[in-house]
Enzyme design. Structure first.
Site, PDB file in Angstrom:
ATOM      1  CB  THR A  25     -44.104 -46.345  22.611  1.00  0.00           C
ATOM      2  OG1 THR A  25     -44.212 -45.191  21.227  1.00  0.00           O
ATOM      3  CG2 THR A  25     -45.656 -46.171  23.685  1.00  0.00           C
ATOM      4  CG  ASP A  26     -43.035 -41.285  19.951  1.00  0.00           C
ATOM      5  OD1 ASP A  26     -43.870 -42.141  20.022  1.00  0.00           O
ATOM      6  OD2 ASP A  26     -42.497 -40.371  19.276  1.00  0.00           O
ATOM      7  CD  GLU A  27     -47.205 -44.776  18.588  1.00  0.00           C
ATOM      8  OE1 GLU A  27     -49.188 -44.920  18.840  1.00  0.00           O
ATOM      9  OE2 GLU A  27     -47.029 -45.221  18.398  1.00  0.00           O
ATOM     10  CE1 TYR A  39     -48.172 -50.055  21.365  1.00  0.00           C
ATOM     11  CE2 TYR A  39     -48.347 -47.975  20.336  1.00  0.00           C
ATOM     12  CZ  TYR A  39     -47.531 -49.112  20.673  1.00  0.00           C
ATOM     13  OH  TYR A  39     -46.033 -48.966  20.633  1.00  0.00           O
ATOM     14  CE  LYS A  99     -45.326 -50.519  24.873  1.00  0.00           C
ATOM     15  NZ  LYS A  99     -44.190 -51.440  25.534  1.00  0.00           N
TER      16      LYS A  99
HETATM   17  N1  LIG Z   1     -42.208 -49.658  16.183  1.00  0.00           N
HETATM   18  C1  LIG Z   1     -41.990 -49.305  17.559  1.00  0.00           C
HETATM   19  O1  LIG Z   1     -42.121 -48.270  15.983  1.00  0.00           O
HETATM   20  C2  LIG Z   1     -41.774 -48.539  18.299  1.00  0.00           C
HETATM   21  C3  LIG Z   1     -42.054 -47.462  18.675  1.00  0.00           C
HETATM   22  C4  LIG Z   1     -41.764 -47.193  20.086  1.00  0.00           C
HETATM   23  C5  LIG Z   1     -41.900 -48.237  20.955  1.00  0.00           C
HETATM   24  N2  LIG Z   1     -41.894 -49.649  20.472  1.00  0.00           N
HETATM   25  C6  LIG Z   1     -42.348 -50.196  21.576  1.00  0.00           C
HETATM   26  O2  LIG Z   1     -40.609 -51.263  21.518  1.00  0.00           O
HETATM   27  C7  LIG Z   1     -41.073 -52.748  21.674  1.00  0.00           C
HETATM   28  C8  LIG Z   1     -40.907 -53.615  19.936  1.00  0.00           C
HETATM   29  O3  LIG Z   1     -41.967 -53.484  18.626  1.00  0.00           O
HETATM   30  P1  LIG Z   1     -41.545 -53.717  17.746  1.00  0.00           P
HETATM   31  O4  LIG Z   1     -42.018 -52.680  16.644  1.00  0.00           O
HETATM   32  O5  LIG Z   1     -41.030 -54.759  17.498  1.00  0.00           O
HETATM   33  O6  LIG Z   1     -43.013 -55.006  17.592  1.00  0.00           O
HETATM   34  P2  LIG Z   1     -42.934 -56.270  17.418  1.00  0.00           P
HETATM   35  O7  LIG Z   1     -44.852 -56.080  17.203  1.00  0.00           O
HETATM   36  O8  LIG Z   1     -42.973 -56.382  16.064  1.00  0.00           O
HETATM   37  O9  LIG Z   1     -42.879 -57.636  18.169  1.00  0.00           O
HETATM   38  C9  LIG Z   1     -43.436 -57.815  19.050  1.00  0.00           C
HETATM   39  C10 LIG Z   1     -42.873 -58.943  19.868  1.00  0.00           C
HETATM   40  O10 LIG Z   1     -43.550 -59.871  21.376  1.00  0.00           O
HETATM   41  C11 LIG Z   1     -44.007 -60.753  20.959  1.00  0.00           C
HETATM   42  N3  LIG Z   1     -44.773 -61.250  21.966  1.00  0.00           N
HETATM   43  C12 LIG Z   1     -46.360 -60.213  21.580  1.00  0.00           C
HETATM   44  N4  LIG Z   1     -46.769 -61.165  22.767  1.00  0.00           N
HETATM   45  C13 LIG Z   1     -46.086 -61.325  24.063  1.00  0.00           C
HETATM   46  C14 LIG Z   1     -46.434 -62.270  24.668  1.00  0.00           C
HETATM   47  N5  LIG Z   1     -47.536 -62.300  24.668  1.00  0.00           N
HETATM   48  N6  LIG Z   1     -45.269 -63.215  25.418  1.00  0.00           N
HETATM   49  C15 LIG Z   1     -43.888 -63.131  24.532  1.00  0.00           C
HETATM   50  N7  LIG Z   1     -44.358 -62.466  23.129  1.00  0.00           N
HETATM   51  C16 LIG Z   1     -44.753 -61.795  23.120  1.00  0.00           C
HETATM   52  C17 LIG Z   1     -44.147 -61.090  19.397  1.00  0.00           C
HETATM   53  O11 LIG Z   1     -44.397 -62.410  19.196  1.00  0.00           O
HETATM   54  C18 LIG Z   1     -43.174 -59.785  18.516  1.00  0.00           C
HETATM   55  O12 LIG Z   1     -42.236 -61.255  18.419  1.00  0.00           O
HETATM   56  C19 LIG Z   1     -43.118 -52.960  21.794  1.00  0.00           C
HETATM   57  O13 LIG Z   1     -42.774 -52.739  23.375  1.00  0.00           O
HETATM   58  C20 LIG Z   1     -43.421 -50.968  21.121  1.00  0.00           C
HETATM   59  O14 LIG Z   1     -44.189 -50.967  22.522  1.00  0.00           O
HETATM   60  C21 LIG Z   1     -42.036 -49.904  19.016  1.00  0.00           C
END
Ligand SMILES: NC(=O)c1ccc[n+]([C@@H]2O[C@H](COP(=O)([O-])OP(=O)(O)OC[C@H]3O[C@@H](n4cnc5c(N)ncnc54)[C@H](O)[C@@H]3O)[C@@H](O)[C@H]2O)c1
Length: 322
Positions: free
Chosen positions: A122-124, A146, A150
């Protein structure tokens, strides 16, 4: 390719499953623990597709990961604890899932001999920036549990490339919005609150800036990095849509025909990063650029929540952060 995709029952992962099944011949196995953020219903429409399989399991469980990963060519690792507010209340699970879980994923990937391993960061991880934009070589300065967890997972994945030659690629994307986002994150939380007649809580002065990226544009970027990226390299993916939370709130009020009386000004989040901004020249050189106009993407997103109450209403009981 046979792809193992972790976190596929979440927001971006489920959009990536949809993207892969529509735009490639790949087979996709989702490994997901179905935490509060995971929703099996989101993937139900793919159950009859012979190219799709689902494994219910935890990425921290080595035996589960080994069984799930065997026979796959590539891994795209989305699974994480992803919500900053929750990380302020309950940080331990963030370190466990994001750091330990990523370590297990990388370690097993070496044994299985996967040919490509995309770690979703993530950009964070860069922290806040007043002016200019972070490039992939900038120092990481995460400021929440968080983003720190990450950053740890990001560095663990890159270390496996250095030490074990694991074919790692890292993406660092900006804030995403779009269909199927769990209704605790800013845009879906505000939309669903307004739809049920609740006020929306705006942190501090509302002037924190995020770069808003439509989720399908991110999926195209991750897909390109998966297929064309260079091992050991990091790719920022962002849309250049830098907007304050205040502006986002005003746009949502306007789309849903609401007014300022629906806004509740609340005390700022602890350590709330002021501005995120990333330079995206590197992924552009691979051939990626964002395609979705922000207004169009936001209207599609709002329409998704208006039209799919059956999808999000059962999830609102799980929202506990605000
Ligand atoms: N949402 C954003 O804006 C954003 C931006 C940049 C990066 N990201 C990254 O993208 C990825 C997905 O983000 P998101 O928003 O879809 O997240 P989300 O919270 O919607 O989904 C996370 C998924 O991971 C699963 N999960 C959590 N812990 C687990 C474990 N121990 N074993 C197996 N599965 C597990 C959950 O059940 C869920 O389905 C993350 O790595 C996040 O850091 C998100």
């Amino acid at each position: 390719m046979r792809i193992l995709l972790t976190g596929g029952a979440g927001f971006i992962g489920s959009n990536f499953v949809r993207h892969l099944l529509a735009h490639s011949d790949d087979t996709v196995t989702v490994l997901d623990a179905l935490t509060y953020a995971g929703n099996r219903e989101t993937l139900a429409e793919f159950d009859s597709d012979p190219r799709f399989a689902f494994v219910h399991g935890d990425i921290c469980d080595r035996a589960v990961v080994r069984d799930a990963m065997a026979g796959h060519d590539a891994v795209v690792h989305f699974a994480a604890e992803s919500h900053v507010d929750r990380s302020l209340l309950d940080p331990d699970v963030f370190v466990r899932t994001n750091c330990l879980g990523t370590n297990v994923m990388c370690d097993v990937a070496i044994d299985v001999g996967v040919e490509r391993f995309v770690h979703i960061s993530t950009d964070e991880v860069y922290g806040s920036i007043e002016e200019g934009s972070f490039t992939e070589t900038d120092v990481l300065a995460p400021r929440s549990p968080y983003s720190a967890a990450k950053a740890g997972s990001d560095l663990i994945a890159l270390a496996y490339h250095e030490t074990h030659d694991l074919p790692v690629l890292v993406t660092r994307s900006s804030n995403q919005y779009g269909p199927y986002q769990f209704p605790e994150k800013l845009i879906p939380y505000f939309v669903t609150s307004l739809l049920v007649g609740r006020k929306v809580p705006l942190y501090g002065d509302g002037l924190n800036v995020r770069d808003w990226l439509f989720v399908r544009d991110n999926c195209r970027g991750v897909d390109l990095v998966l297929r064309e990226g260079w091992f050991g390299e990091i790719y920022n993916i962002g849309a250049g849509n830098e907007l304050t939370n205040r502006v986002i709130t005003d746009r949502l009020l306007a789309i849903l025909g609401k007014d300022e009386s629906c806004v509740d000004y609340v005390e700022d989040r602890l350590g709330h990063d002021r501005r995120y901004s990333i330079a995206t020249e590197k992924v552009a050189k691979l051939g990626w650029s964002p395609e979705t106009d922000f207004e169009a993407g936001l209207e599609e997103t709002v329409a998704f929540y208006v039209d799919n109450r059956d999808w999000w209403e059962p999830l609102t009981a799980r929202v506990k952060n605000r």
